[in-house]
Structure formats: structure tokens, C-alpha cells
Design a protein around this motif. Sequence first.
Motif, PDB file in Angstrom:
ATOM      1  N   THR A 102       0.851  -1.186   0.000  1.00  8.02           N
ATOM      2  CA  THR A 102       0.000   0.000   0.000  1.00  8.02           C
ATOM      3  C   THR A 102       0.881   1.229   0.000  1.00  8.02           C
ATOM      4  O   THR A 102       1.824   1.313   0.783  1.00  8.02           O
ATOM      5  CB  THR A 102      -0.905   0.021   1.263  1.00  8.02           C
ATOM      6  N   LEU A 103       0.568   2.179  -0.867  1.00  6.07           N
ATOM      7  CA  LEU A 103       1.292   3.451  -0.893  1.00  6.07           C
ATOM      8  C   LEU A 103       0.282   4.566  -1.059  1.00  6.07           C
ATOM      9  O   LEU A 103      -0.489   4.581  -2.017  1.00  6.07           O
ATOM     10  CB  LEU A 103       2.310   3.477  -2.036  1.00  6.07           C
ATOM     11  N   CYS A 104       0.258   5.503  -0.095  1.00  5.37           N
ATOM     12  CA  CYS A 104      -0.631   6.667  -0.118  1.00  5.37           C
ATOM     13  C   CYS A 104       0.231   7.914  -0.050  1.00  5.37           C
ATOM     14  O   CYS A 104       0.989   8.077   0.891  1.00  5.37           O
ATOM     15  CB  CYS A 104      -1.569   6.664   1.081  1.00  5.37           C
ATOM     16  N   MET A 105       0.099   8.767  -1.059  1.00  3.27           N
ATOM     17  CA  MET A 105       0.868  10.014  -1.044  1.00  3.27           C
ATOM     18  C   MET A 105       0.367  10.946  -2.132  1.00  3.27           C
ATOM     19  O   MET A 105      -0.263  10.502  -3.086  1.00  3.27           O
ATOM     20  CB  MET A 105       2.360   9.732  -1.236  1.00  3.27           C
ATOM     21  N   PRO A 106       0.660  12.243  -2.006  1.00  2.00           N
ATOM     22  CA  PRO A 106       0.288  13.169  -3.084  1.00  2.00           C
ATOM     23  C   PRO A 106       1.260  13.031  -4.250  1.00  2.00           C
ATOM     24  O   PRO A 106       2.470  12.992  -4.057  1.00  2.00           O
ATOM     25  CB  PRO A 106       0.392  14.545  -2.428  1.00  2.00           C
ATOM     26  N   VAL A 107       0.717  12.899  -5.462  1.00  2.00           N
ATOM     27  CA  VAL A 107       1.524  12.791  -6.675  1.00  2.00           C
ATOM     28  C   VAL A 107       0.794  13.536  -7.777  1.00  2.00           C
ATOM     29  O   VAL A 107      -0.428  13.457  -7.873  1.00  2.00           O
ATOM     30  CB  VAL A 107       1.715  11.314  -7.106  1.00  2.00           C
ATOM     31  N   THR A 163       4.739 -11.982  -6.149  1.00  2.39           N
ATOM     32  CA  THR A 163       4.075 -12.469  -4.942  1.00  2.39           C
ATOM     33  C   THR A 163       2.972 -11.530  -4.461  1.00  2.39           C
ATOM     34  O   THR A 163       2.199 -11.912  -3.579  1.00  2.39           O
ATOM     35  CB  THR A 163       5.074 -12.661  -3.787  1.00  2.39           C
ATOM     36  N   VAL A 164       2.892 -10.318  -5.000  1.00  2.00           N
ATOM     37  CA  VAL A 164       1.927  -9.333  -4.511  1.00  2.00           C
ATOM     38  C   VAL A 164       0.514  -9.750  -4.907  1.00  2.00           C
ATOM     39  O   VAL A 164       0.209  -9.890  -6.087  1.00  2.00           O
ATOM     40  CB  VAL A 164       2.241  -7.916  -5.038  1.00  2.00           C
ATOM     41  N   LYS A 165      -0.317  -9.934  -3.893  1.00  2.00           N
ATOM     42  CA  LYS A 165      -1.707 -10.311  -4.138  1.00  2.00           C
ATOM     43  C   LYS A 165      -2.649  -9.122  -3.975  1.00  2.00           C
ATOM     44  O   LYS A 165      -3.695  -9.068  -4.598  1.00  2.00           O
ATOM     45  CB  LYS A 165      -2.113 -11.435  -3.203  1.00  2.00           C
ATOM     46  N   ILE A 166      -2.265  -8.179  -3.127  1.00  2.00           N
ATOM     47  CA  ILE A 166      -3.088  -6.991  -2.876  1.00  2.00           C
ATOM     48  C   ILE A 166      -2.229  -5.757  -3.126  1.00  2.00           C
ATOM     49  O   ILE A 166      -1.187  -5.582  -2.492  1.00  2.00           O
ATOM     50  CB  ILE A 166      -3.621  -6.980  -1.427  1.00  2.00           C
ATOM     51  N   LEU A 167      -2.670  -4.907  -4.043  1.00  2.00           N
ATOM     52  CA  LEU A 167      -1.948  -3.682  -4.371  1.00  2.00           C
ATOM     53  C   LEU A 167      -2.892  -2.500  -4.225  1.00  2.00           C
ATOM     54  O   LEU A 167      -3.961  -2.476  -4.840  1.00  2.00           O
ATOM     55  CB  LEU A 167      -1.403  -3.739  -5.803  1.00  2.00           C
ATOM     56  N   LYS A 168      -2.485  -1.548  -3.374  1.00  2.00           N
ATOM     57  CA  LYS A 168      -3.286  -0.348  -3.143  1.00  2.00           C
ATOM     58  C   LYS A 168      -2.409   0.868  -3.407  1.00  2.00           C
ATOM     59  O   LYS A 168      -1.409   1.079  -2.726  1.00  2.00           O
ATOM     60  CB  LYS A 168      -3.804  -0.310  -1.706  1.00  2.00           C
ATOM     61  N   LEU A 169      -2.776   1.625  -4.426  1.00  2.00           N
ATOM     62  CA  LEU A 169      -2.080   2.864  -4.763  1.00  2.00           C
ATOM     63  C   LEU A 169      -3.083   3.997  -4.614  1.00  2.00           C
ATOM     64  O   LEU A 169      -4.041   4.103  -5.386  1.00  2.00           O
ATOM     65  CB  LEU A 169      -1.528   2.803  -6.192  1.00  2.00           C
ATOM     66  N   ASP A 170      -2.869   4.824  -3.621  1.00  2.00           N
ATOM     67  CA  ASP A 170      -3.810   5.891  -3.275  1.00  2.00           C
ATOM     68  C   ASP A 170      -3.089   7.226  -3.377  1.00  2.00           C
ATOM     69  O   ASP A 170      -2.289   7.569  -2.509  1.00  2.00           O
ATOM     70  CB  ASP A 170      -4.328   5.653  -1.853  1.00  2.00           C
TER      71      ASP A 170
END
Length: 146
Positions: A63-68, A87-94
Motif C-alpha cells: 500500500t502506498l498513499c501520497m500526493p503525486v 508475490t503481490v496479491k493486494i496492491l493499493k495505490l492511493d
Amino acid sequence: MFKSCLIYNLISIEVSTHGAELSVLEQTFNRPSERKMMTNRCKLFYAIYQVLLVHEGPINEFTLCMPVDGSCVEIDHIIRHLSKKKTVKILKLDFNGSYRLPVSLFSFHQLTELYLNGCVLDHQPSSIGFGSLTSYNLKHARNMDM
């Protein structure tokens, strides 16, 4: 015999400038300086890179949350690195903005959950490799014509 546990949730980082001491100029315009943001941003990416480089086991969730705003080569590198781990099963880009997703996002064949907020897709992949995807959430995500 002692066995160590695998790390399932390796990285969940949110960038915030709240609580940082602001200069008079920053307080006047109600926003932190670009220099201060860059310093925090550099520290954040350095920390992520260090963790990813030394971690040898699977990364099941990221999970990565940041202003871009626009493209960000550092995030592109992180996504590419994670896609190679397979191996990543859950990817959250916020993202609070509009991050241009790299084409390497489509090589996450093992993803079961995908959450995208503030993302832009400006290319057409030759094939979409989300064969294991069971859940997705797109918020403020859009496709731009090439």
C-alpha cells in the motif's frame, strides 16, 4: 527448532506534512515549501528502497498513499520491482493527484485485489494480465487517449 514467520504486509506508508513546523512564509500561503516536501519525499523513497532491497521473502500486500501529480519515476521503479517479485496479491495505490501508471502494472498476474485512486492510464497494454483478480476498486482513475 525455531522458524520465523513470513511478512504478509510489508509496507504501508502514508506521507504527511502535518505536525511539521512551518516557516512564516509557509504559514502565510498555508502550504509547506517544495524543498521541505522534496526532503520528506526523498526520505520516504529511500526508506522504501531499503526495505525492498533487503527483504527476501514474499510481499503479499503493498500500500502506498501520497500526493503525486503526473509521473513519478520513483513509484515506477517500485511498481516494476514489485511486479518482478511475483508475490503481490493486494496492491493499493492511493494518490492525491493524478499519477500516470507504468505499463509494468499489467504484469501483476498474481493480483487478487487492486485499489487505485488518483491514477491515469495513458497507454494501451497488449494484454491485461489480471487473471487472478477477484476484487478491484477504481476511484478517480481514468484512461487517457494516446
